[in-house]
Design a protein around this motif. Structure first.
Motif, short mmCIF file in Angstrom:
data_model
loop_
_atom_site.label_atom_id
_atom_site.label_comp_id
_atom_site.label_asym_id
_atom_site.label_seq_id
_atom_site.Cartn_x
_atom_site.Cartn_y
_atom_site.Cartn_z
N HIS A 21 -39.05 -84.36 -55.04
CA HIS A 21 -37.63 -84.17 -54.74
C HIS A 21 -37.15 -82.75 -55.00
CE1 HIS A 21 -36.97 -88.77 -55.68
NE2 HIS A 21 -37.80 -88.55 -54.67
N ASP A 22 -38.02 -81.85 -55.45
CA ASP A 22 -37.57 -80.52 -55.81
C ASP A 22 -38.06 -79.48 -54.81
OD1 ASP A 22 -40.12 -81.22 -57.11
OD2 ASP A 22 -40.13 -79.11 -57.65
N VAL A 23 -37.24 -78.47 -54.55
CA VAL A 23 -37.55 -77.44 -53.57
C VAL A 23 -38.77 -76.64 -53.99
CG1 VAL A 23 -36.67 -75.34 -52.46
CG2 VAL A 23 -35.13 -77.28 -52.87
N ALA A 24 -38.95 -76.40 -55.29
CA ALA A 24 -40.07 -75.59 -55.78
C ALA A 24 -41.40 -76.17 -55.35
CB ALA A 24 -40.01 -75.45 -57.29
N TYR A 25 -41.51 -77.49 -55.33
CA TYR A 25 -42.76 -78.13 -54.92
C TYR A 25 -43.11 -77.75 -53.48
CZ TYR A 25 -45.77 -81.81 -53.08
OH TYR A 25 -46.78 -82.50 -52.44
N TYR A 26 -42.13 -77.86 -52.57
CA TYR A 26 -42.40 -77.58 -51.17
C TYR A 26 -42.67 -76.09 -50.94
CZ TYR A 26 -40.88 -82.35 -50.46
OH TYR A 26 -40.80 -83.71 -50.51
N ALA A 27 -41.92 -75.25 -51.60
CA ALA A 27 -42.15 -73.81 -51.47
C ALA A 27 -43.56 -73.45 -51.94
CB ALA A 27 -41.10 -73.03 -52.26
N ARG A 28 -43.96 -74.01 -53.06
CA ARG A 28 -45.30 -73.73 -53.61
C ARG A 28 -46.39 -74.20 -52.67
NH1 ARG A 28 -44.23 -75.81 -57.98
NH2 ARG A 28 -45.16 -77.88 -57.70
N ARG A 29 -46.25 -75.40 -52.12
CA ARG A 29 -47.27 -75.93 -51.22
C ARG A 29 -47.35 -75.14 -49.93
NH1 ARG A 29 -49.42 -80.97 -52.17
NH2 ARG A 29 -50.79 -80.28 -50.49
N LEU A 30 -46.23 -74.57 -49.49
CA LEU A 30 -46.21 -73.79 -48.26
C LEU A 30 -46.59 -72.34 -48.48
CD1 LEU A 30 -42.93 -75.31 -46.77
CD2 LEU A 30 -45.24 -75.65 -45.87
N GLY A 31 -46.68 -71.91 -49.75
CA GLY A 31 -47.08 -70.54 -50.05
C GLY A 31 -45.96 -69.52 -49.97
N TYR A 32 -44.71 -69.97 -50.16
CA TYR A 32 -43.56 -69.07 -50.10
C TYR A 32 -42.69 -69.27 -51.34
CZ TYR A 32 -44.66 -68.25 -45.18
OH TYR A 32 -45.27 -67.89 -44.01
N SER A 33 -41.80 -68.32 -51.56
CA SER A 33 -40.82 -68.50 -52.62
C SER A 33 -39.75 -69.47 -52.15
CB SER A 33 -40.17 -67.16 -52.99
OG SER A 33 -39.36 -66.69 -51.92
N ALA A 34 -39.04 -70.04 -53.11
CA ALA A 34 -37.95 -70.95 -52.76
C ALA A 34 -36.87 -70.23 -51.95
CB ALA A 34 -37.35 -71.55 -54.03
N ARG A 35 -36.64 -68.95 -52.25
CA ARG A 35 -35.63 -68.19 -51.51
C ARG A 35 -36.05 -68.02 -50.05
NH1 ARG A 35 -33.38 -62.41 -53.54
NH2 ARG A 35 -32.07 -63.80 -54.81
N THR A 36 -37.33 -67.69 -49.80
CA THR A 36 -37.80 -67.53 -48.43
C THR A 36 -37.70 -68.83 -47.66
OG1 THR A 36 -39.32 -65.76 -49.08
CG2 THR A 36 -39.79 -66.88 -47.00
N LEU A 37 -38.08 -69.92 -48.29
CA LEU A 37 -37.97 -71.22 -47.64
C LEU A 37 -36.52 -71.54 -47.31
CD1 LEU A 37 -39.19 -73.87 -46.67
CD2 LEU A 37 -39.06 -74.72 -49.02
N SER A 38 -35.62 -71.23 -48.22
CA SER A 38 -34.20 -71.48 -48.00
C SER A 38 -33.67 -70.67 -46.82
CB SER A 38 -33.40 -71.15 -49.26
OG SER A 38 -32.03 -71.41 -49.06
N ARG A 39 -34.07 -69.41 -46.73
CA ARG A 39 -33.63 -68.59 -45.59
C ARG A 39 -34.13 -69.16 -44.27
NH1 ARG A 39 -34.76 -63.83 -48.91
NH2 ARG A 39 -36.78 -63.68 -47.88
N ALA A 40 -35.38 -69.66 -44.28
CA ALA A 40 -35.95 -70.20 -43.05
C ALA A 40 -35.23 -71.46 -42.59
CB ALA A 40 -37.44 -70.48 -43.25
N THR A 41 -34.97 -72.37 -43.53
CA THR A 41 -34.30 -73.61 -43.13
C THR A 41 -32.85 -73.36 -42.74
OG1 THR A 41 -33.73 -74.15 -45.43
CG2 THR A 41 -35.82 -75.01 -44.58
#
Length: 270
Positions: free
Chosen positions: A183-203
């Protein structure tokens, strides 16, 4: 109860094309008016008349020239009978690496569209009706014609930033797999190989929402499905969705839907 529908095409191509009238003739009474969860993609192409189609609690009004894309795992309910075609295909049927296959894997992508795709629809139906044996040539022809149809639908949706859309699509695929346990953003960012900030900008760029919003929306959607279409106790349902404490689940559901789980469930029953 949600009926899970496997792919059972009569010809082993990985795709099936049939008319809406054929589906209604095959289905037992009341079957299409009850919730179904197909394990395959379904394109509903309306060529005449009008109908409504419910897809994960959203109702779509479909008239001539309209299309609706139901993806594997979504819950649908058919409405009034219209004229048109249904294209059913397995998730791995499209050619890997093509833009059509990417669109099929994008769960946040095209849902409903109105597009002039009659030539592509007719060509796909004609080739499917002609095919009798699963030869390589026939299978590849069907793959390409289906891709043409999908690209024709996609041409009538807004363009998205390519890099952001690619990362967002990968995030959605991972979310679909792991939303009940992570349920946490850090898990998905880590699995995708990006920072949480980069993932947030993309979504944000691709879908106009944060990763946390997407996670919460997916959890709330599955909770609504299970509450509406199963009789599982709320405590069991909470554990199934990764909540150790049922009260935390009830709080989450109330915040994100405006109703406690028991009230929502009661409102979905006759």
């Amino acid at each position: 109860m949600i009926r899970r529908v496997p792919f059972q095409a009569p010809a082993p191509f990985g795709v099936e094309v049939l008319t809406i009238a054929q589906l209604w003739a095959m289905a037992p009474p009341g079957y299409l008016a009850s919730p179904q969860r197909p394990d395959f993609h379904l394109l509903l192409l309306v060529t005449g008349g009008a109908t409504t189609h419910s897809l994960d609690f959203e109702r779509y009004r479909l008239e001539r020239g309209s299309a609706l894309w139901v993806r594997p795992g979504q819950v649908q309910v058919f409405g009034e009978r219209a004229t048109g075609d249904l294209v059913l295909f397995q998730p791995d049927f499209l050619i890997p690496g093509t833009h059509a296959a990417t669109l099929a894997g994008d769960r946040a992508g095209l849902v409903a569209a109105t597009a002039p795709v009659e030539p592509a629809r007719r060509a796909l139906r004609r080739e499917y009706d002609r095919a009798r044996q699963p030869t390589t040539v026939q299978t590849e022809t069907l793959r390409h014609l289906l891709s043409v149809l999908i690209l024709g639908l996609a041409r009538h949706t807004p363009d998205r930033t390519p890099d952001a859309a690619g990362l967002d699509a990968r995030f959605r695929a991972l979310l679909e797999r792991d939303f009940a346990t992570a349920h946490d953003v850090a898990y998905y960012a880590r699995r995708l190989g990006y920072s949480a900030r980069t993932l947030s900008r993309a979504t944000q760029a691709a879908a106009g929402e944060s990763p946390k919003q997407a996670i919460n929306d997916r959890l709330a959607l599955e909770a609504r499905r299970l509450l509406a279409h199963t009789d599982q106790p709320v405590s069991q349902l909470a554990r199934r969705l990764g909540f150790r404490d049922p009260s935390n689940f009830s709080t989450f559901f109330t915040i994100h839907t405006g109703q406690p789980p028991t009230v929502f469930r009661a409102g979905t029953r006759p």
